[in-house]
Motif scaffolding. Structure first.
Motif, mmCIF file in Angstrom:
data_model
loop_
_atom_site.group_PDB
_atom_site.id
_atom_site.type_symbol
_atom_site.label_atom_id
_atom_site.label_comp_id
_atom_site.label_asym_id
_atom_site.label_seq_id
_atom_site.Cartn_x
_atom_site.Cartn_y
_atom_site.Cartn_z
ATOM 1 N N CYS A 116 2.036 -0.774 5.334
ATOM 2 C CA CYS A 116 3.157 -0.680 6.269
ATOM 3 C C CYS A 116 4.139 0.426 5.877
ATOM 4 N N LEU A 117 3.617 1.609 5.573
ATOM 5 C CA LEU A 117 4.492 2.744 5.263
ATOM 6 C C LEU A 117 5.080 3.265 6.570
ATOM 7 N N GLN A 118 6.395 3.393 6.631
ATOM 8 C CA GLN A 118 7.068 3.700 7.888
ATOM 9 C C GLN A 118 7.644 5.107 7.982
ATOM 10 N N THR A 187 1.563 -1.795 -7.424
ATOM 11 C CA THR A 187 2.825 -1.270 -7.945
ATOM 12 C C THR A 187 3.944 -2.246 -7.587
ATOM 13 N N THR A 188 4.550 -2.828 -8.612
ATOM 14 C CA THR A 188 5.591 -3.838 -8.427
ATOM 15 C C THR A 188 6.764 -3.542 -9.352
ATOM 16 N N LEU A 204 -8.416 0.765 -6.469
ATOM 17 C CA LEU A 204 -7.404 0.993 -5.451
ATOM 18 C C LEU A 204 -6.014 0.894 -6.073
ATOM 19 N N ILE A 205 -5.124 1.789 -5.665
ATOM 20 C CA ILE A 205 -3.736 1.762 -6.122
ATOM 21 C C ILE A 205 -2.886 1.374 -4.921
ATOM 22 N N LEU A 206 -2.369 0.158 -4.925
ATOM 23 C CA LEU A 206 -1.670 -0.396 -3.766
ATOM 24 C C LEU A 206 -0.170 -0.157 -3.862
ATOM 25 N N PHE A 207 0.385 0.477 -2.821
ATOM 26 C CA PHE A 207 1.816 0.715 -2.713
ATOM 27 C C PHE A 207 2.333 -0.048 -1.499
ATOM 28 N N GLY A 208 3.438 -0.758 -1.672
ATOM 29 C CA GLY A 208 3.972 -1.577 -0.597
ATOM 30 C C GLY A 208 4.927 -0.840 0.316
ATOM 31 N N ASN A 209 5.418 -1.571 1.281
ATOM 32 C CA ASN A 209 6.397 -1.058 2.240
ATOM 33 C C ASN A 209 7.661 -0.571 1.530
ATOM 34 N N ILE A 214 5.017 -4.933 -1.756
ATOM 35 C CA ILE A 214 3.709 -5.506 -1.417
ATOM 36 C C ILE A 214 3.909 -6.922 -0.886
ATOM 37 N N SER A 215 3.288 -7.217 0.245
ATOM 38 C CA SER A 215 3.444 -8.533 0.858
ATOM 39 C C SER A 215 2.718 -9.606 0.043
#
Length: 272
Positions: A116-118, A187-188, A204-209, A214-215
């Motif tokens: 959900c990158l805006q 990433t937290t 995978l490298i997960l980046f949140g909104n 991250i949800s």
């Protein structure tokens, strides 16, 4: 002899500022002298080039010959059709790339995943970061900003030509990773320092909104929580880093250990 821009040209260019029109027509706009020039010199064609007469006259045939149609515009006309506050000397309309996403592309390399990158600037910057470190793919959730948004293309500074950006349901992608032993680095703000974490050469490298991170639904797939250590004492207004800044630091640390994505995939579609 060069023709002047027509109402139909203007209508087409302005319509491509809307995501649905871009997707339906498979066309997008490239703005800027350098971007248009580099796009064509990289072997790509554009269906329309609209530029100031002096810019067109000053470019070699290798550039202007890369357009199916070349039309002249003055500054006021450029201001009208440009998505930028201060237009450049030229813009072009081009076909989107076509291709098909495959889960096989997740193996043997690192892939940034964006939830959900805006912000167009953030996505454009992350694409540029991925290109710099040789990461050939980025996966975005379907509700993320459109890769072909003119502001995204502008922010990539040309890197959009070197990176695939795929829009996929992240539950499916992360579920595949979990079922096939691929690590998911999340990433937290409460993870282990990225400088002290075990970092592999695939996953995978997960980046949140930008604001929510991250949800909870995707956190369950994270196998390694990593963070970027901040100041030793809390500083007002510095709760976290901008997501594109965080991506640069994290990707740099993977690369420092020799874990960057050296296996660049063939460039394909951004929508499949």
């Amino acid at each position: 002899m060069l023709r002047m821009i027509t109402r139909n040209h203007v209508k087409l260019i302005l319509s491509l500022q809307k995501r649905k029109v871009r997707e339906d027509s498979s066309l997008f706009v490239i703005e800027g002298d350098k971007l248009v020039r580099e796009y064509i010199l990289a072997g790509n064609r554009v269906i329309l080039m609209a530029g100031k007469p002096e810019w067109i006259d000053g470019e070699p045939e290798t550039v202007t010959g890369g357009a199916d149609e070349v039309v002249m515009v003055n500054y006021e006309e450029l201001r009208r059709i440009s998505s930028l506050r201060t237009p450049h000397n030229v813009l072009a309309v081009a076909h989107m790339r076509k291709g098909q996403f495959s889960n096989d592309s997740l193996h043997g390399r690192l892939t940034p995943v964006l939830e959900c990158l805006q912000d167009p600037g953030n996505l454009g910057t992350i694409i540029r970061i991925a290109a710099w470190f040789g990461l050939g793919n980025i996966i975005c959730s379907p509700d993320s900003v459109d890769f072909y948004n003119p502001k995204v293309i502008q922010a990539t500074m040309g890197a959009f030509m070197h990176v695939n950006v795929w829009y996929r349901p992240l539950e499916e992608v992360l579920g595949y990773a979990a079922g096939n032993g691929l690590p998911v680095y999340g990433t937290t703000t409460d993870g282990k320092s990225v400088y002290e974490s075990d970092l592999g050469n695939e996953g995978l490298i997960l980046f949140g909104n930008e604001s929510k991170g991250i949800s909870a639904g995707l956190s369950q797939y994270v196998t390694s929580r990593i963070t970027i250590p901040g100041p030793p004492k809390p500083v007002s207004g510095l709760e976290s880093l901008n997501v594109s800044m965080a991506a640069a630091i994290v990707c740099s640390e993977f690369a420092r250990r020799g874990n960057s994505g050296s296996q660049q995939s063939a460039i394909g579609s951004q929508q499949s």
